[in-house]
Design a protein around this motif. Structure first.
Motif, PDB file in Angstrom:
ATOM      1  N   GLU A   1       0.818  -1.040   0.002  1.00 44.50           N
ATOM      2  CA  GLU A   1       0.042  -0.220   0.005  1.00 44.50           C
ATOM      3  C   GLU A   1       0.945   1.288   0.067  1.00 44.50           C
ATOM      4  O   GLU A   1       1.825   1.316   0.466  1.00 44.50           O
ATOM      5  CB  GLU A   1      -1.056   0.102   1.259  1.00 44.50           C
ATOM      6  N   HIS A   2       0.345   2.250  -0.710  1.00 44.40           N
ATOM      7  CA  HIS A   2       1.027   3.503  -0.686  1.00 44.40           C
ATOM      8  C   HIS A   2       0.059   4.692  -0.454  1.00 44.40           C
ATOM      9  O   HIS A   2       0.707   5.796  -0.319  1.00 44.40           O
ATOM     10  CB  HIS A   2       1.684   3.944  -2.099  1.00 44.40           C
ATOM     11  N   LEU A   3      -1.106   4.331  -0.500  1.00 47.51           N
ATOM     12  CA  LEU A   3      -2.012   5.684  -0.250  1.00 47.51           C
ATOM     13  C   LEU A   3      -2.154   6.043   1.199  1.00 47.51           C
ATOM     14  O   LEU A   3      -2.334   5.019   1.937  1.00 47.51           O
ATOM     15  CB  LEU A   3      -3.463   5.335  -0.949  1.00 47.51           C
ATOM     16  N   ASP A   4      -1.891   7.163   1.433  1.00 49.63           N
ATOM     17  CA  ASP A   4      -2.074   7.603   2.874  1.00 49.63           C
ATOM     18  C   ASP A   4      -3.453   7.027   3.540  1.00 49.63           C
ATOM     19  O   ASP A   4      -3.524   6.858   4.620  1.00 49.63           O
ATOM     20  CB  ASP A   4      -1.797   9.163   3.370  1.00 49.63           C
ATOM     21  N   ILE A   5      -4.667   7.509   2.809  1.00 48.87           N
ATOM     22  CA  ILE A   5      -5.674   7.249   3.457  1.00 48.87           C
ATOM     23  C   ILE A   5      -6.055   5.643   3.872  1.00 48.87           C
ATOM     24  O   ILE A   5      -6.642   5.227   4.695  1.00 48.87           O
ATOM     25  CB  ILE A   5      -6.896   7.260   2.280  1.00 48.87           C
ATOM     26  N   GLU A   6      -5.364   4.788   2.990  1.00 45.10           N
ATOM     27  CA  GLU A   6      -5.164   3.311   3.384  1.00 45.10           C
ATOM     28  C   GLU A   6      -4.209   2.924   4.458  1.00 45.10           C
ATOM     29  O   GLU A   6      -4.669   2.142   5.372  1.00 45.10           O
ATOM     30  CB  GLU A   6      -4.925   2.324   2.010  1.00 45.10           C
ATOM     31  N   LEU A   7      -3.258   3.669   4.479  1.00 47.77           N
ATOM     32  CA  LEU A   7      -2.203   3.630   5.458  1.00 47.77           C
ATOM     33  C   LEU A   7      -2.907   4.155   7.065  1.00 47.77           C
ATOM     34  O   LEU A   7      -2.539   3.410   7.963  1.00 47.77           O
ATOM     35  CB  LEU A   7      -0.922   4.200   5.244  1.00 47.77           C
ATOM     36  N   GLU A   8      -3.559   5.034   6.873  1.00 41.83           N
ATOM     37  CA  GLU A   8      -4.295   5.541   8.014  1.00 41.83           C
ATOM     38  C   GLU A   8      -5.336   4.514   8.516  1.00 41.83           C
ATOM     39  O   GLU A   8      -5.310   4.326   9.811  1.00 41.83           O
ATOM     40  CB  GLU A   8      -5.162   6.874   7.777  1.00 41.83           C
ATOM     41  N   LYS A   9      -6.196   3.741   7.815  1.00 40.38           N
ATOM     42  CA  LYS A   9      -7.039   2.972   8.050  1.00 40.38           C
ATOM     43  C   LYS A   9      -6.343   1.598   8.739  1.00 40.38           C
ATOM     44  O   LYS A   9      -6.742   1.166   9.811  1.00 40.38           O
ATOM     45  CB  LYS A   9      -7.795   2.219   6.889  1.00 40.38           C
ATOM     46  N   ILE A  10      -5.252   0.998   8.260  1.00 41.02           N
ATOM     47  CA  ILE A  10      -4.293   0.198   9.024  1.00 41.02           C
ATOM     48  C   ILE A  10      -3.698   0.750  10.353  1.00 41.02           C
ATOM     49  O   ILE A  10      -4.154  -0.073  11.292  1.00 41.02           O
ATOM     50  CB  ILE A  10      -3.211  -0.146   7.994  1.00 41.02           C
ATOM     51  N   ALA A  11      -3.222   1.876  10.365  1.00 42.52           N
ATOM     52  CA  ALA A  11      -2.944   2.778  11.746  1.00 42.52           C
ATOM     53  C   ALA A  11      -4.012   2.692  12.841  1.00 42.52           C
ATOM     54  O   ALA A  11      -3.567   2.346  13.889  1.00 42.52           O
ATOM     55  CB  ALA A  11      -2.371   3.874  11.548  1.00 42.52           C
ATOM     56  N   GLN A  12      -5.247   2.550  12.192  1.00 44.05           N
ATOM     57  CA  GLN A  12      -6.177   2.730  13.418  1.00 44.05           C
ATOM     58  C   GLN A  12      -6.567   1.637  13.964  1.00 44.05           C
ATOM     59  O   GLN A  12      -7.129   1.635  15.112  1.00 44.05           O
ATOM     60  CB  GLN A  12      -7.535   3.367  12.612  1.00 44.05           C
ATOM     61  N   THR A  13      -6.166   0.654  13.357  1.00 45.49           N
ATOM     62  CA  THR A  13      -6.799  -0.919  13.621  1.00 45.49           C
ATOM     63  C   THR A  13      -5.581  -1.621  14.355  1.00 45.49           C
ATOM     64  O   THR A  13      -5.511  -1.792  15.671  1.00 45.49           O
ATOM     65  CB  THR A  13      -7.249  -1.928  12.870  1.00 45.49           C
ATOM     66  N   PHE A  14      -4.585  -2.284  13.430  1.00 49.75           N
ATOM     67  CA  PHE A  14      -3.312  -2.914  14.062  1.00 49.75           C
ATOM     68  C   PHE A  14      -2.163  -2.730  13.270  1.00 49.75           C
ATOM     69  O   PHE A  14      -2.426  -3.072  11.905  1.00 49.75           O
ATOM     70  CB  PHE A  14      -3.736  -4.387  14.296  1.00 49.75           C
ATOM     71  N   VAL A  15      -1.173  -2.381  13.868  1.00 49.69           N
ATOM     72  CA  VAL A  15       0.203  -2.472  13.155  1.00 49.69           C
ATOM     73  C   VAL A  15       1.125  -3.462  13.679  1.00 49.69           C
ATOM     74  O   VAL A  15       1.600  -3.268  15.021  1.00 49.69           O
ATOM     75  CB  VAL A  15       0.753  -1.165  13.111  1.00 49.69           C
ATOM     76  N   PRO A  16       1.637  -4.737  13.087  1.00 55.05           N
ATOM     77  CA  PRO A  16       2.605  -5.556  13.427  1.00 55.05           C
ATOM     78  C   PRO A  16       3.826  -4.793  13.830  1.00 55.05           C
ATOM     79  O   PRO A  16       4.206  -3.945  12.867  1.00 55.05           O
ATOM     80  CB  PRO A  16       2.651  -6.320  12.516  1.00 55.05           C
ATOM     81  N   ASN A  17       4.756  -5.113  14.898  1.00 51.26           N
ATOM     82  CA  ASN A  17       5.682  -4.424  15.382  1.00 51.26           C
ATOM     83  C   ASN A  17       6.821  -4.415  14.194  1.00 51.26           C
ATOM     84  O   ASN A  17       7.611  -3.111  13.994  1.00 51.26           O
ATOM     85  CB  ASN A  17       6.442  -5.142  16.632  1.00 51.26           C
ATOM     86  N   GLY A  18       7.196  -5.516  13.326  1.00 51.15           N
ATOM     87  CA  GLY A  18       8.137  -5.543  12.490  1.00 51.15           C
ATOM     88  C   GLY A  18       7.560  -4.795  11.355  1.00 51.15           C
ATOM     89  O   GLY A  18       8.624  -4.411  10.454  1.00 51.15           O
ATOM     90  N   GLU A  19       6.402  -4.228  11.009  1.00 56.41           N
ATOM     91  CA  GLU A  19       5.884  -3.601   9.944  1.00 56.41           C
ATOM     92  C   GLU A  19       5.738  -2.080  10.331  1.00 56.41           C
ATOM     93  O   GLU A  19       5.526  -1.219   9.261  1.00 56.41           O
ATOM     94  CB  GLU A  19       4.860  -3.907   9.354  1.00 56.41           C
ATOM     95  N   ARG A  20       5.913  -1.766  11.592  1.00 63.57           N
ATOM     96  CA  ARG A  20       5.754  -0.300  12.032  1.00 63.57           C
ATOM     97  C   ARG A  20       6.474   0.959  11.351  1.00 63.57           C
ATOM     98  O   ARG A  20       6.103   1.834  10.652  1.00 63.57           O
ATOM     99  CB  ARG A  20       5.719  -0.144  13.451  1.00 63.57           C
ATOM    100  N   CYS A  21       7.669   0.604  11.337  1.00 68.71           N
ATOM    101  CA  CYS A  21       8.702   1.433  10.796  1.00 68.71           C
ATOM    102  C   CYS A  21       8.626   1.691   9.180  1.00 68.71           C
ATOM    103  O   CYS A  21       8.296   2.865   8.697  1.00 68.71           O
ATOM    104  CB  CYS A  21      10.167   0.995  10.862  1.00 68.71           C
ATOM    105  N   LEU A  22       7.983   0.655   8.417  1.00 71.87           N
ATOM    106  CA  LEU A  22       7.573   0.855   7.059  1.00 71.87           C
ATOM    107  C   LEU A  22       6.476   1.630   6.847  1.00 71.87           C
ATOM    108  O   LEU A  22       6.511   2.368   5.727  1.00 71.87           O
ATOM    109  CB  LEU A  22       7.602  -0.574   6.330  1.00 71.87           C
ATOM    110  N   LEU A  23       5.450   1.270   7.586  1.00 72.16           N
ATOM    111  CA  LEU A  23       4.248   2.133   7.485  1.00 72.16           C
ATOM    112  C   LEU A  23       4.368   3.658   7.634  1.00 72.16           C
ATOM    113  O   LEU A  23       4.064   4.368   6.841  1.00 72.16           O
ATOM    114  CB  LEU A  23       3.176   1.455   8.537  1.00 72.16           C
ATOM    115  N   TYR A  24       5.256   4.083   8.698  1.00 68.26           N
ATOM    116  CA  TYR A  24       5.618   5.371   8.995  1.00 68.26           C
ATOM    117  C   TYR A  24       6.359   5.964   7.874  1.00 68.26           C
ATOM    118  O   TYR A  24       6.132   6.987   7.463  1.00 68.26           O
ATOM    119  CB  TYR A  24       6.494   5.465  10.305  1.00 68.26           C
ATOM    120  N   LEU A  25       7.478   5.086   7.333  1.00 70.18           N
ATOM    121  CA  LEU A  25       8.109   5.701   6.154  1.00 70.18           C
ATOM    122  C   LEU A  25       7.003   5.979   5.139  1.00 70.18           C
ATOM    123  O   LEU A  25       7.197   7.134   4.312  1.00 70.18           O
ATOM    124  CB  LEU A  25       9.149   4.846   6.120  1.00 70.18           C
TER     125      LEU A  25
END
Length: 466
Positions: free
Chosen positions: A190-214
């Motif tokens: 995923e690259h769209l901020d609106i979709e990344l926001e939806k993921i962040a609202q629910t659950f972010v696996p520890n190993g993927e958090r840095c990638l999501l933020y970046l």
């Protein structure tokens, strides 16, 4: 906002991986069909939600093309005047701190750990002066309610609206491995901020958090640039500034936390680079201090446009768990501060500002826990004095790092600091039974000197208990 023409939008679309994924999907959908009409394409796009994806992608491009100007003036004039007064006060504090450091240089036995320009208590005390001065000419058109510490007449979102917004967190359950793996793949693709926001609202696996933020901050393909910029800032750190001494004291204090002592060097390096970063001033969402120049003074505001404050290191510390690369840690800290944490130090009527958040907390506690609110007033211990530290520093030091990073997820997920209102209300409700037994401020202090282990989900649950 600068308008993009159709050609520019098309060029930006072509630079997106998602655009080529959509194009591939359309090509596969029609295979070797010779004649393809506009109606055929529209029907196909609607049936497999490609139309939706394109709309989101174009919206994303337009949003990212918008240059967000730094808020320098507030819509309420007395807050602009108050920001000038706050800046003047900080310059006075700076003079006092500078004199203390001189005294320490002359006398090694004279050590004063209180070498900071301001902390959260100073900030709250200043906000309280708005109400205390309500009869002055400056505040003659401002309405106050006597039973609350900060209730002044500024535009404020409904507190019930905030409670409703985060109520979905009550229903969150522990996810199975299959669901976690699916979320991991979503973040990777995923690259769209609106979709990344939806993921962040629910659950972010520890190993993927840095990638999501970046990805959310659009740093995922900029590591070389981030590294180059950070290296330049490190070279500038060779020239000592007076503020470095204050940051070293702050970094030493955070190192006493068992979760962060191993990161002391990285935290201090990030902070020293931060106060030398010329791009902060143009990227920060709101002006923190007035920026006035004082005549006949040894110091001016740092190049960032605001003074470093006590516990600034707390904002960096949790991010050290996300990467071993210091330039990544710095980039994330800088972005979080410029977008969000700056509002926790801004004299403003904006929804994310410390003033608005404090007023929301008072409103919810006075409405939903009136007995506690009144009792704290009676014993001379206002609600806000109990939670100002947790609010300003996002519970760093009060929760374990994974819980802090969940707060950071929610901040990104809603592009808002309002999750802190929920957690502060939950914090007060959690200790309500003990607080109601307290007879004075000393009793209250004893309650919070006990070992506490606050957890994100636990405080969310307490926030919705009457």
């Amino acid at each position: 906002m600068q308008q993009l023409d159709n050609q520019e939008i098309l060029m930006k679309l072509k630079s997106s991986k998602q655009f080529w994924d959509i194009k591939k999907k359309i090509k596969q959908g029609f295979n070797d069909q010779q004649k393809i009409g506009v109606n055929d394409i529209q029907k196909f796009a609607q049936s497999c939600e490609i139309e939706d994806q394109l709309i989101k992608l174009i919206s994303h491009i337009l949003k990212k093309s918008k240059k967000r100007e730094t808020l320098k003036e507030d819509q309420i004039e007395f807050l602009n005047t108050s920001k000038i007064k706050w800046t003047e006060l900080l310059f006075k504090n700076l003079d006092i701190v500078h004199q203390k450091t001189k005294n320490q240089e002359e006398d090694d036995t004279n050590t004063d750990s209180k070498l900071y320009i301001y902390d959260e208590k100073n900030l709250l005390a200043f906000l309280q002066t708005f109400k205390q001065q309500q009869h002055s000419a400056l505040y003659q058109n401002v309405q106050f309610q006597s039973n609350k510490l900060l209730n002044i007449n500024i535009p404020l979102k409904s507190s019930q609206q905030i409670l409703d917004k985060y109520q979905y967190l009550l229903l969150q359950e522990e996810l199975q491995d299959e669901k976690i793996n699916k979320i991991r793949k979503q973040i990777e693709n995923e690259h769209l901020d609106i979709e990344l926001e939806k993921i962040a609202q629910t659950f972010v696996p520890n190993g993927e958090r840095c990638l999501l933020y970046l990805k959310y901050f659009e740093f995922d393909h900029q590591e070389t640039i981030l590294q180059q910029n950070f290296t330049k800032l490190q070279k500038e750190c060779l020239n000592q500034l007076f503020y470095d001494e204050l940051l070293e004291i702050d970094g030493h204090e955070i190192s006493e936390d068992t979760f962060y002592f191993v990161f002391q060097e990285q935290i201090l390096t990030c902070l020293k680079c931060f106060i030398r970063d010329k791009t902060i001033k143009e990227n920060i969402r709101i002006q923190l201090q007035n920026g006035i120049k004082k005549e006949q003074t040894e110091f001016q505001l740092p190049i960032t446009g605001f003074f470093p404050f006590k516990n600034i290191s707390k904002y960096v510390a949790p991010l050290c768990y996300l990467s071993t690369k210091i330039h990544i840690i710095y980039a994330l800290f800088k972005e979080f501060f410029c977008r969000y944490f700056c509002f926790l130090h801004a004299i403003s009527s904006e929804n994310n500002s410390i003033l608005s958040l404090c007023m929301q907390i008072e409103e919810i506690i006075s409405t939903h826990s009136p007995k506690l609110f009144h009792h704290l007033k009676v014993i001379g211990c206002d609600t806000l004095k109990l939670i100002i530290h947790q609010l300003v520093y996002c519970f760093v030091g009060d929760m374990d790092p994974p819980h802090i990073l969940t707060i950071y997820d929610q901040i990104i997920g809603h592009d808002s600091l309002e999750i802190l209102v929920i957690l502060c209300v939950g914090f007060l409700n959690k200790y309500k039974s003990k607080l109601l037994l307290a007879k004075n401020y000393e009793n209250v202090q004893q309650i919070f000197q006990e070992l506490r282990e606050d957890k994100f989900q636990e405080l969310v649950q307490f926030a919705y208990k009457q």
